[in-house]
Design a protein around this motif. Structure first.
Motif, short mmCIF file in Angstrom:
data_model
loop_
_atom_site.label_atom_id
_atom_site.label_comp_id
_atom_site.label_asym_id
_atom_site.label_seq_id
_atom_site.Cartn_x
_atom_site.Cartn_y
_atom_site.Cartn_z
N LYS A 129 0.59 -1.15 0.12
CA LYS A 129 0.01 0.06 0.03
C LYS A 129 0.96 1.32 0.11
O LYS A 129 1.87 1.48 0.79
N SER A 130 0.67 2.27 -0.80
CA SER A 130 1.24 3.31 -0.78
C SER A 130 0.67 4.56 0.19
O SER A 130 -0.28 4.54 0.21
N MET A 131 1.90 5.22 0.55
CA MET A 131 1.47 6.25 1.51
C MET A 131 0.92 7.49 0.74
O MET A 131 1.82 7.97 -0.14
N PRO A 132 0.14 8.07 1.03
CA PRO A 132 -0.32 9.40 0.38
C PRO A 132 0.61 10.75 0.86
O PRO A 132 1.34 10.52 1.80
N ILE A 133 0.61 11.62 -0.07
CA ILE A 133 1.62 12.62 0.12
C ILE A 133 1.31 13.52 1.32
O ILE A 133 1.98 13.95 2.00
N PHE A 134 0.00 13.70 1.20
CA PHE A 134 -0.34 14.50 2.34
C PHE A 134 -1.10 13.85 3.49
O PHE A 134 -2.19 13.00 3.19
N ILE A 135 -0.69 13.90 4.66
CA ILE A 135 -1.24 13.26 5.87
C ILE A 135 -2.46 13.91 6.19
O ILE A 135 -3.44 13.24 6.72
N ASN A 136 -2.29 15.25 6.32
CA ASN A 136 -3.52 15.96 6.95
C ASN A 136 -4.26 16.69 5.79
O ASN A 136 -3.57 17.27 4.81
N LYS A 137 -5.83 16.74 6.11
CA LYS A 137 -6.51 17.27 4.77
C LYS A 137 -6.25 18.79 4.78
O LYS A 137 -6.37 19.42 3.86
N GLU A 138 -5.96 19.43 5.98
CA GLU A 138 -5.64 20.78 6.04
C GLU A 138 -4.45 21.34 5.34
O GLU A 138 -4.70 22.14 4.54
N VAL A 139 -3.35 20.51 5.61
CA VAL A 139 -2.07 20.55 4.84
C VAL A 139 -2.26 20.57 3.48
O VAL A 139 -1.97 21.61 2.54
N LYS A 140 -3.15 19.65 2.79
CA LYS A 140 -3.49 19.39 1.41
C LYS A 140 -4.33 20.77 0.86
O LYS A 140 -3.81 21.27 -0.21
N ASP A 141 -5.29 21.19 1.54
CA ASP A 141 -6.00 22.34 1.16
C ASP A 141 -5.03 23.58 1.01
O ASP A 141 -5.15 24.45 0.09
N LYS A 142 -4.39 23.77 2.17
CA LYS A 142 -3.48 25.01 2.09
C LYS A 142 -2.49 25.11 0.80
O LYS A 142 -2.06 26.02 0.34
N THR A 143 -1.80 23.76 0.49
CA THR A 143 -0.92 23.68 -0.63
C THR A 143 -1.81 23.69 -2.04
O THR A 143 -1.29 24.46 -2.77
N LYS A 144 -2.94 23.51 -2.26
CA LYS A 144 -3.57 23.78 -3.18
C LYS A 144 -3.72 25.12 -3.44
O LYS A 144 -3.90 25.59 -4.52
N LYS A 145 -4.26 25.85 -2.35
CA LYS A 145 -4.57 27.38 -2.47
C LYS A 145 -3.11 27.95 -2.84
O LYS A 145 -3.23 29.07 -3.73
N PHE A 146 -1.95 27.61 -2.36
CA PHE A 146 -0.80 28.34 -2.56
C PHE A 146 -0.62 28.22 -4.02
O PHE A 146 -0.20 29.04 -4.77
N TRP A 147 -0.68 26.79 -4.58
CA TRP A 147 -0.23 26.57 -5.96
C TRP A 147 -1.28 27.08 -6.90
O TRP A 147 -1.08 27.53 -7.88
N PHE A 148 -2.58 27.37 -6.26
CA PHE A 148 -3.58 28.19 -7.33
C PHE A 148 -3.02 29.54 -7.36
O PHE A 148 -2.93 30.11 -8.42
N GLY A 149 -2.70 30.13 -6.30
CA GLY A 149 -2.36 31.55 -6.28
C GLY A 149 -1.04 31.68 -7.12
O GLY A 149 -0.87 32.71 -7.85
N LEU A 150 -0.20 30.72 -7.10
CA LEU A 150 1.23 30.86 -7.96
C LEU A 150 0.88 30.66 -9.48
O LEU A 150 1.39 31.43 -10.36
N GLY A 151 0.07 29.53 -9.54
CA GLY A 151 -0.04 29.18 -10.89
C GLY A 151 -0.99 29.78 -11.98
O GLY A 151 -0.43 29.82 -13.11
N VAL A 152 -1.92 30.20 -11.43
CA VAL A 152 -3.05 30.86 -12.24
C VAL A 152 -2.29 31.95 -13.20
O VAL A 152 -2.75 32.03 -14.20
N PRO A 153 -1.96 33.01 -12.39
CA PRO A 153 -1.23 34.11 -13.20
C PRO A 153 -0.26 33.77 -14.36
O PRO A 153 -0.21 34.16 -15.38
N ILE A 154 0.61 32.73 -13.81
CA ILE A 154 1.60 32.18 -14.82
C ILE A 154 1.18 31.69 -15.98
O ILE A 154 1.41 31.83 -17.13
N VAL A 155 0.22 30.62 -15.55
CA VAL A 155 -0.33 29.81 -16.74
C VAL A 155 -1.19 30.72 -17.80
O VAL A 155 -1.25 30.60 -19.06
N ILE A 156 -2.03 31.49 -17.08
CA ILE A 156 -2.74 32.50 -18.09
C ILE A 156 -2.05 33.48 -18.84
O ILE A 156 -2.13 33.66 -20.10
N GLY A 157 -1.13 34.19 -18.25
CA GLY A 157 -0.21 34.93 -18.73
C GLY A 157 0.70 34.38 -20.01
O GLY A 157 0.53 35.10 -21.09
#
Length: 129
Positions: free
Chosen positions: A2-30
């Motif tokens: 069985k593989s271990m998930p990258i994110f152990i905590n759901k809160e950490v996963k949500d924070k990481t998603k929000k960070f990458w959204f804020g970082l990636g959306v302007p770069i990708v659209i631009g």
């Protein structure tokens, strides 16, 4: 096994998603905007010799070149700024951190462009690119 998930905590996963959204959306659209217009420019049908003689499409080409440069020079920082202001209104620190990192990368990108132009001007003796 069985593989271990990258994110152990759901809160950490949500924070990481929000960070990458804020970082990636302007770069990708631009840069996406820039690459779409470059694709249009490259695939424009034309006979190069006639184009040099007649030069009737100069305004279309000028418009497309301006639109191409809008993507990575204007749209990227405006979207990053908008995401930072939006993150301030909804009090989301991770959107703000991602958008701020996007702005830092934008500033580095502009510095690279400026240095590149200066180097070209030095090596060509100021005769242009």
């Amino acid at each position: 096994m069985k593989s271990m998930p990258i994110f152990i905590n759901k809160e950490v996963k949500d924070k990481t998603k929000k960070f990458w959204f804020g970082l990636g959306v302007p770069i990708v659209i631009g840069f996406g905007w820039t690459f779409v217009v470059v694709g249009i420019i490259v695939n424009m049908p034309r006979n190069f010799e006639e184009y040099l003689v007649n030069n009737e499409n100069i305004f279309v080409n000028l418009f497309l070149v301006i639109m191409m440069n809008l993507g990575h020079l204007v749209i990227w920082p405006i979207l990053a700024w908008w995401l930072m202001s939006r993150a301030n209104t909804i009090d989301d620190l991770y959107y703000k951190k991602g958008a701020w990192m996007s702005m830092k990368l934008y500033m580095a990108w502009i510095a690279i462009i400026v240095v590149y132009v200066i180097i070209i001007l030095i090596f060509t003796g100021g005769r242009g690119m």
